[in-house]
Design an enzyme around this catalytic site. Structure first.
Site, PDB file in Angstrom:
ATOM      1  N   GLY A 163       4.879 -11.268  -0.879  1.00  0.00           N
ATOM      2  CA  GLY A 163       3.890 -12.218   0.014  1.00  0.00           C
ATOM      3  C   GLY A 163       3.040 -12.546  -1.221  1.00  0.00           C
ATOM      4  O   GLY A 163       3.302 -12.641  -2.393  1.00  0.00           O
ATOM      5  N   ARG A 164       1.681 -12.783  -0.758  1.00  0.00           N
ATOM      6  CA  ARG A 164       0.714 -13.087  -1.624  1.00  0.00           C
ATOM      7  C   ARG A 164       0.193 -12.352  -2.854  1.00  0.00           C
ATOM      8  O   ARG A 164       0.411 -12.672  -3.862  1.00  0.00           O
ATOM      9  CB  ARG A 164      -0.798 -13.269  -0.823  1.00  0.00           C
ATOM     10  CG  ARG A 164      -1.953 -13.762  -1.586  1.00  0.00           C
ATOM     11  CD  ARG A 164      -3.122 -13.765  -0.927  1.00  0.00           C
ATOM     12  NE  ARG A 164      -3.385 -12.482  -0.322  1.00  0.00           N
ATOM     13  CZ  ARG A 164      -4.091 -11.402  -1.018  1.00  0.00           C
ATOM     14  NH1 ARG A 164      -4.431 -11.529  -2.247  1.00  0.00           N
ATOM     15  NH2 ARG A 164      -4.345 -10.233  -0.349  1.00  0.00           N
ATOM     16  N   SER A 184      12.533  -8.158   0.641  1.00  0.00           N
ATOM     17  CA  SER A 184      11.926  -7.704   1.863  1.00  0.00           C
ATOM     18  C   SER A 184      13.090  -8.395   3.226  1.00  0.00           C
ATOM     19  O   SER A 184      14.130  -9.003   2.846  1.00  0.00           O
ATOM     20  CB  SER A 184      10.632  -8.396   2.380  1.00  0.00           C
ATOM     21  OG  SER A 184      10.686  -9.808   2.222  1.00  0.00           O
ATOM     22  N   THR A 243       0.605   0.360  -3.750  1.00  0.00           N
ATOM     23  CA  THR A 243      -0.850  -0.171  -3.583  1.00  0.00           C
ATOM     24  C   THR A 243      -0.971  -0.788  -2.104  1.00  0.00           C
ATOM     25  O   THR A 243      -1.907  -1.256  -1.932  1.00  0.00           O
ATOM     26  CB  THR A 243      -1.366  -0.997  -4.610  1.00  0.00           C
ATOM     27  OG1 THR A 243      -0.428  -2.221  -4.569  1.00  0.00           O
ATOM     28  CG2 THR A 243      -1.385  -0.395  -5.880  1.00  0.00           C
ATOM     29  N   SER A 244       0.110  -0.465  -1.421  1.00  0.00           N
ATOM     30  CA  SER A 244       0.076  -1.138  -0.063  1.00  0.00           C
ATOM     31  C   SER A 244      -0.497  -0.143   0.907  1.00  0.00           C
ATOM     32  O   SER A 244      -1.657  -0.201   1.388  1.00  0.00           O
ATOM     33  CB  SER A 244       1.374  -1.775   0.323  1.00  0.00           C
ATOM     34  OG  SER A 244       1.669  -2.282   1.383  1.00  0.00           O
ATOM     35  N   ARG A 245       0.357   0.560   1.546  1.00  0.00           N
ATOM     36  CA  ARG A 245      -0.148   1.656   2.497  1.00  0.00           C
ATOM     37  C   ARG A 245       0.929   2.814   2.388  1.00  0.00           C
ATOM     38  O   ARG A 245       2.014   2.748   2.254  1.00  0.00           O
ATOM     39  CB  ARG A 245       0.215   1.252   3.981  1.00  0.00           C
ATOM     40  CG  ARG A 245      -0.906   0.016   4.616  1.00  0.00           C
ATOM     41  CD  ARG A 245      -2.198   0.543   4.383  1.00  0.00           C
ATOM     42  NE  ARG A 245      -3.165  -0.443   4.620  1.00  0.00           N
ATOM     43  CZ  ARG A 245      -4.025  -1.401   4.026  1.00  0.00           C
ATOM     44  NH1 ARG A 245      -3.717  -1.286   2.577  1.00  0.00           N
ATOM     45  NH2 ARG A 245      -4.817  -2.131   4.244  1.00  0.00           N
ATOM     46  N   GLU A 274      -6.132   9.641   4.390  1.00  0.00           N
ATOM     47  CA  GLU A 274      -7.144   9.351   3.503  1.00  0.00           C
ATOM     48  C   GLU A 274      -8.388   9.543   4.108  1.00  0.00           C
ATOM     49  O   GLU A 274      -8.709   9.511   5.348  1.00  0.00           O
ATOM     50  CB  GLU A 274      -6.973   7.830   3.168  1.00  0.00           C
ATOM     51  CG  GLU A 274      -5.621   7.247   2.573  1.00  0.00           C
ATOM     52  CD  GLU A 274      -5.706   5.814   2.150  1.00  0.00           C
ATOM     53  OE1 GLU A 274      -6.809   5.431   2.190  1.00  0.00           O
ATOM     54  OE2 GLU A 274      -4.655   5.339   1.925  1.00  0.00           O
ATOM     55  N   HIS A 293      -7.546   4.737  -3.069  1.00  0.00           N
ATOM     56  CA  HIS A 293      -7.640   3.445  -2.323  1.00  0.00           C
ATOM     57  C   HIS A 293      -8.803   2.270  -3.029  1.00  0.00           C
ATOM     58  O   HIS A 293      -9.734   1.975  -2.239  1.00  0.00           O
ATOM     59  CB  HIS A 293      -7.807   3.738  -0.934  1.00  0.00           C
ATOM     60  CG  HIS A 293      -6.986   2.646  -0.077  1.00  0.00           C
ATOM     61  ND1 HIS A 293      -6.642   2.908   1.238  1.00  0.00           N
ATOM     62  CD2 HIS A 293      -7.003   1.214  -0.390  1.00  0.00           C
ATOM     63  CE1 HIS A 293      -5.940   1.612   1.414  1.00  0.00           C
ATOM     64  NE2 HIS A 293      -6.262   0.670   0.744  1.00  0.00           N
ATOM     65  N   GLY A 295      -7.722  -0.806  -4.335  1.00  0.00           N
ATOM     66  CA  GLY A 295      -7.295  -1.845  -4.727  1.00  0.00           C
ATOM     67  C   GLY A 295      -8.021  -3.314  -4.194  1.00  0.00           C
ATOM     68  O   GLY A 295      -8.017  -4.050  -4.926  1.00  0.00           O
TER      69      GLY A 295
END
Length: 332
Positions: A163-164, A184, A243-245, A274, A293, A295
């Site tokens: 994605g972006r 994906s 760095t996503s979830r 977290e 976290h 990012g």
């Protein structure tokens, strides 16, 4: 007697910057604003947030389950970043007549700041493959180098999600002379080729990559998507970057692979829980580069988030709420 001024809570402002990065004066002139600079447990929140009419959240830093919302009798508005908040019980908020106002990522204020996460992800990737955190600790303790790093040029970057953020990562990788592959569930070969990547199947991505970087949205179909079988396909010298979830990667399986040396290391900015608990095993592994976290945490990005938040709170104070994710709450 005049009605008391509404009480507004700004949650989880860890760096103490919320009031400096946006103009809160339109809210402060009409309400009492309180900033919480530490994370609140559910029990802490139930007590501390009880008087508040409005709570302003920042991404998923604060969970708002039904069990907490039921203990906040004065709450009328929640502001969130994005159009949804995975750890907010939207149904419970709606039932209680609590409006949820979201940000508008299409607003021009967001266009110049959306590189915050991919820039950070690339920095974490480099720090991880060059063992920067471990060598930094060693230098602080008076030591010198003992690790060897990985040269990125000529290696393969596997992007789990294009994605972006993934597309920006593909561009950075090309600048570093890397081959880029991607997968994906819905990615097509043409879409991958359009950003200089090669679409492969999921197994091939883990088998071929020297670095795998996660850039998917957390959902029921991506939760636990990277598990023991995927990690077992990776090369022993390969690295995992997330760095996503956190829950997209099976945490127990990742820790086992890292502990056994089945993969070379990991760079992590996100976690199942977290803030990361003090006694968490990830804090002790030498082949893991950890970040809290960060990012999206830049002055520019937070300024955009808080500006949208101010706009939403002012609209509510005016009696004309905007960007409401659960309009049916107004009828509850």
């Amino acid at each position: 007697m005049a009605n008391p001024a509404p009480q507004v809570a700004i949650l989880d402002d860890y760096a103490g910057v919320a009031l400096r990065l946006a103009d809160w004066s339109p809210v402060q002139s009409r309400s009492h604003v309180t900033v919480f600079d530490r994370h609140l447990s559910e029990e802490d929140a139930a007590e501390a947030l009880r008087p508040f009419d409005v709570i302003c959240t920042l991404r998923e830093r604060m969970a708002l389950p039904r069990t907490l919302l039921e203990r906040l009798p004065n709450l009328k508005l929640i502001t969130i970043v994005g159009k949804s908040l995975p750890n907010l019980d939207m149904a419970a908020a709606t039932e209680r007549g609590i409006l949820v106002a979201h940000t508008d990522f299409t607003h021009p204020r967001f266009r110049s700041v959306q590189d915050a996460t991919p820039e950070f992800a690339w920095g974490l990737l480099i720090a991880t493959v060059r063992n920067l955190a471990e060598e930094h600790r060693r230098m602080r303790d008076g030591g010198w180098q003992v690790t060897t790093g990985l040269t990125l040029s000529g290696k393969t970057l596997g992007l789990l999600g294009l994605g972006r953020v993934g597309q920006r990562m593909a561009g950075y990788a090309k600048a570093f002379g890397m081959e880029v592959i991607a997968w994906s569930q819905n990615l097509t070969a043409d879409a991958a080729a359009a950003v200089g990547a090669r679409r492969v199947d999921k197994a091939a991505l883990f088998e071929e990559s020297d670095v795998v970087s996660v850039h998917l949205v957390l959902s029921e179909r991506t939760r636990g998507l990277v598990g023991e079988s995927e990690l077992a396909l990776m090369k022993p010298h390969a690295f995992l970057i997330n760095t996503s979830r956190g829950p997209i990667v099976d945490e127990a399986a990742m820790i086992a692979a890292l502990t056994a040396g089945r993969i070379a290391g990991a760079g992590l900015d996100v976690y199942d829980v977290e803030p990361l608990p003090l006694d968490h095993p990830l804090r002790l592994l030498p082949n893991v580069t950890l970040a809290p976290h960060l990012g999206y945490v830049t002055r520019e990005m937070l300024g955009a988030f808080y500006s949208d938040t101010v706009e939403a709170v002012v609209a509510w104070l005016d009696g004309d709420p905007i960007r409401i994710a659960n309009p049916e709450a107004s009828r509850a």
